[in-house]
Enzyme design. Structure first.
Site, PDB file in Angstrom:
ATOM      1  CG  ASP A 289     -13.742  -0.120 -10.155  1.00 18.25           C
ATOM      2  OD1 ASP A 289     -14.431   0.113  -9.015  1.00 18.25           O
ATOM      3  OD2 ASP A 289     -12.307   0.360 -10.231  1.00 18.25           O
TER       4      ASP A 289
ATOM      5  CE  LYS B 192     -14.050   2.696  -8.374  1.00 18.25           C
ATOM      6  NZ  LYS B 192     -13.266   1.819  -7.582  1.00 18.25           N
TER       7      LYS B 192
ATOM      8  CE  LYS C 104      -8.031  -2.470  -9.808  1.00 20.09           C
ATOM      9  NZ  LYS C 104      -7.352  -3.215  -7.734  1.00 20.09           N
TER      10      LYS C 104
ATOM     11  NE  ARG D  87      -9.585   5.611  -1.951  1.00 21.04           N
ATOM     12  CZ  ARG D  87      -9.112   4.915  -1.029  1.00 21.04           C
ATOM     13  NH1 ARG D  87      -8.264   5.022  -0.111  1.00 21.04           N
ATOM     14  NH2 ARG D  87      -9.180   3.507  -1.794  1.00 21.04           N
TER      15      ARG D  87
HETATM   16  N1  BES Z   1     -12.574  -1.026  -7.614  1.00 20.97           N
HETATM   17  C1  BES Z   1     -11.072  -1.086  -7.379  1.00 20.97           C
HETATM   18  C2  BES Z   1     -11.879  -2.397  -5.498  1.00 20.97           C
HETATM   19  C3  BES Z   1     -12.274  -3.309  -6.278  1.00 20.97           C
HETATM   20  C4  BES Z   1     -11.491  -4.484  -5.361  1.00 20.97           C
HETATM   21  C5  BES Z   1     -13.450  -3.746  -6.546  1.00 20.97           C
HETATM   22  C6  BES Z   1     -11.817  -5.632  -5.908  1.00 20.97           C
HETATM   23  C7  BES Z   1     -14.300  -4.433  -6.556  1.00 20.97           C
HETATM   24  C8  BES Z   1     -13.163  -5.709  -5.926  1.00 20.97           C
HETATM   25  C9  BES Z   1     -10.501  -0.033  -6.378  1.00 20.97           C
HETATM   26  O1  BES Z   1     -10.580   1.062  -7.234  1.00 20.97           O
HETATM   27  C10 BES Z   1      -9.378  -0.044  -5.721  1.00 20.97           C
HETATM   28  O2  BES Z   1      -8.241  -0.825  -6.606  1.00 20.97           O
HETATM   29  N2  BES Z   1      -9.085  -0.354  -4.197  1.00 20.97           N
HETATM   30  C11 BES Z   1      -8.055  -0.376  -4.043  1.00 20.97           C
HETATM   31  C12 BES Z   1      -7.084   0.846  -2.840  1.00 20.97           C
HETATM   32  C13 BES Z   1      -6.055   0.618  -2.353  1.00 20.97           C
HETATM   33  C14 BES Z   1      -5.039   1.147  -3.488  1.00 20.97           C
HETATM   34  C15 BES Z   1      -6.274   1.134  -1.604  1.00 20.97           C
HETATM   35  C16 BES Z   1      -8.102  -1.981  -3.215  1.00 20.97           C
HETATM   36  O3  BES Z   1      -8.336  -2.010  -2.507  1.00 20.97           O
HETATM   37  O4  BES Z   1      -7.065  -2.173  -3.515  1.00 20.97           O
HETATM   38 ZN    ZN Z   2     -11.619   1.232  -8.406  1.00 23.55          ZN
HETATM   39 MN    MN Z   3      -8.307   0.791  -8.449  1.00 23.30          MN
END
Ligand code: BES
Ligand code: ZN
Ligand code: MN
Length: 489
Positions: A279, A256, A268, A342
């Protein structure tokens, strides 16, 4: 990285600015430390118990992580002696030594040459010490006007030339991954990462292909294209191939590479974005590992695919409700643009599965839910093959990159069924978020043996410790190298 060589001189006579030896709990000196103590007429041990550990309180007791630095008063070849604690003697393993060497490296910046003799008879200790020292000496200082001092030369007793060479290959790759991720995200968008990876890969002798938007559109890589649409820095799909002569077997690596994750329209919080340059950590680990394979002369063919995109909320950004037709034709409904990892991985996994590797592993900072489940030091592995899982857990135990198996609960698949597409990208509940994300990926891997490493926790280090500096950890680089090396040599 400091230059590292095998130590060939005894600890009492070695010429260095600093000699590093070790003690286990209650100041039991290891063999080398005892020799130094004898040469110093017992003053090392006598003073240890009256010395405060660096940065700590109380007295030095040989606990793991403790360090004492004493002058040698000219009684031995080295100007000063550092004693590092290894903790309980029975518990000392490679990782203990790696960490102790990391602590030594972080505290020896004022010394130019360092001689390490901390193995204490443990198998593989020399190599672990070299690794810990190389990694521990790192910090991201490109933008600091005053750079922290680093030792520039080290010798490691108990390590062969070849062990040190391999340790240096592992660490140089890890440091490359750390540097890439630590770089400001606006300075290294998808094209820049692709260029840097290509430069390093060509130098290493790999084959490189970079798909631009037109090439991705032609191939139907719409997950990567769609996630990249909200950004002024267009997405790229990077493919690296390592094919040694007479290669046996074929492994796939997928990374990724979200160079920055703002969340997109499902934006966010400001705080949530602070570390989102991390990321691309999975992609960085994959690129770093790939480009180290030639130096390790591994025998398997390995192909890597890294999906590079910046997740932004520009006018062209993907919207909740959009439907993507991924590489290979399966569709996904986007309900949350922040579940973008994903979406890009779906294309990359389908693309790799089509090439029919013996096994493939993806590495991704995929979910905050994995951080909730396992904390910030442990990554999760989800897989459709048990043997692949144990191979990865074994590699993790060897490299000291903590990994834990999580279940790929098929019953949860219904949480992401969509009325309008083959799958939706979020479930609508927070529960089981890391598993649900892996189940989404599973739709795109077919029957290919596959493991997914969610490294959202350990990719980033808030508080520096042992051989980990603050910021990107390079997690996964050594683990992948170790897995590939041990699988087929
Ligand atoms: N890159 C983030 C996941 C992440 C969060 C990595 C904190 C490292 C630290 C990912 O793309 C993301 O934003 N995931 C969301 C998924 C949700 C919207 C289902 C998450 O984990 O909040
Ligand atoms: Zn992400
Ligand atoms: Mn994300």
């Amino acid at each position: 990285m400091p230059t590292i060589e095998p130590g060939s001189t005894g600890s009492t006579v070695v010429q260095a600015d600093l000699l590093v030896v070790a003690a286990t709990k209650d100041n039991k000196l290891t063999h080398a430390a005892a020799q130094v103590d004898a040469a110093m007429d017992g003053t090392l041990l006598a003073h240890l118990a009256k010395t405060a550990p660096v940065g700590g309180s109380g007295v030095f007791e040989g606990k793991a992580g403790q360090v004492a630095i004493l002058p040698s008063f000219g009684r031995i070849g080295a100007g000063a002696v550092m004693v590092v604690g290894l903790g309980e003697a029975d518990d000392v393993d490679g990782e203990t030594v790696r960490r102790a060497a990391g602590v030594a490296a972080r505290l020896s910046g004022g010394f130019r040459s360092v001689a390490l003799d901390i193995g204490g008879g443990i198998d593989g200790a020399g190599r672990a010490a070299a690794e810990g020292f190389a990694l521990g000496a790192y910090s991201f200082d490109r933008y600091l006007s005053e750079k922290p001092k680093q030792p520039d030369h080290a010798t490691v007793t108990g390590a062969t030339e070849e062990e040190i060479r391999r340790a240096a290959v592992y660490c140089e790759a890890t440091i490359w991954a750390r540097d890439l991720v630590n770089e400001p995200p606006s300075d290294r968008g998808p094209q820049v990462v692709a260029d840097r990876a290509a430069g390093r890969a060509i130098e290493a002798g790999l084959k490189v292909e970079v798909f631009d938007e037109a090439a991705m559109a032609k191939e139907g890589m719409n997950g990567v294209l769609t996630v990249g649409k909200g950004s002024d820095s267009p997405p790229r799909f990077l493919v690296l191939t390592y094919e040694p002569e007479g290669a046996e077997g074929f492994l796939g690596l997928i990374g990724k590479g979200i160079t920055f994750d703002s969340g997109g329209l499902s934006i966010k919080t400001s705080e949530g974005m602070e570390t989102m340059k991390m990321d691309c950590s999975g992609g960085a680990a994959v690129i770093a590992a790939m480009t180290a394979l030639p130096a390790l002369a591994t025998k398997t063919r390995v192909v890597a695919a890294v999906a590079l995109a910046e997740n932004m909320s520009g006018g062209g950004a993907v919207k909740p409700g959009d439907i993507i037709r991924h590489y290979g034709g399966r569709t996904s409904e986007v309900l949350n643009t922040d579940a973008e990892g994903r979406l890009v991985l779906a294309d990359a996994l389908a693309w790799m599965a089509e090439r029919e590797p013996d096994a493939m592993v993806d590495v991704a900072t995929l979910t905050g839910a994995m951080r909730v489940a396992l904390g910030t030091k442990v990554a999760g592995v989800l897989t459709n093959r048990k043997d692949l899982c144990s191979e990865l857990l074994d590699a993790s135990a060897r490299t000291g990159e903590p990994l834990w198996a999580m279940p790929l609960v098929d019953d949860y698949r219904s949480m992401i069924s969509s009325p309008v597409a083959d799958v939706k990208n979020v479930s609508g509940t927070r529960y089981g978020g890391a598993i649900v994300a892996a189940l989404f990926l599973k739709d795109f891997v077919g029957d290919t043996p596959w493991a997914h490493l969610d490294i959202a926790g350990p990719a980033w280090v808030d508080k520096p410790e042992h051989y980990l500096s603050a910021g990107a950890s390079g997690y996964g680089t050594r683990l992948l190298l170790d897995w590939i090396t041990n699988r087929t040599g």
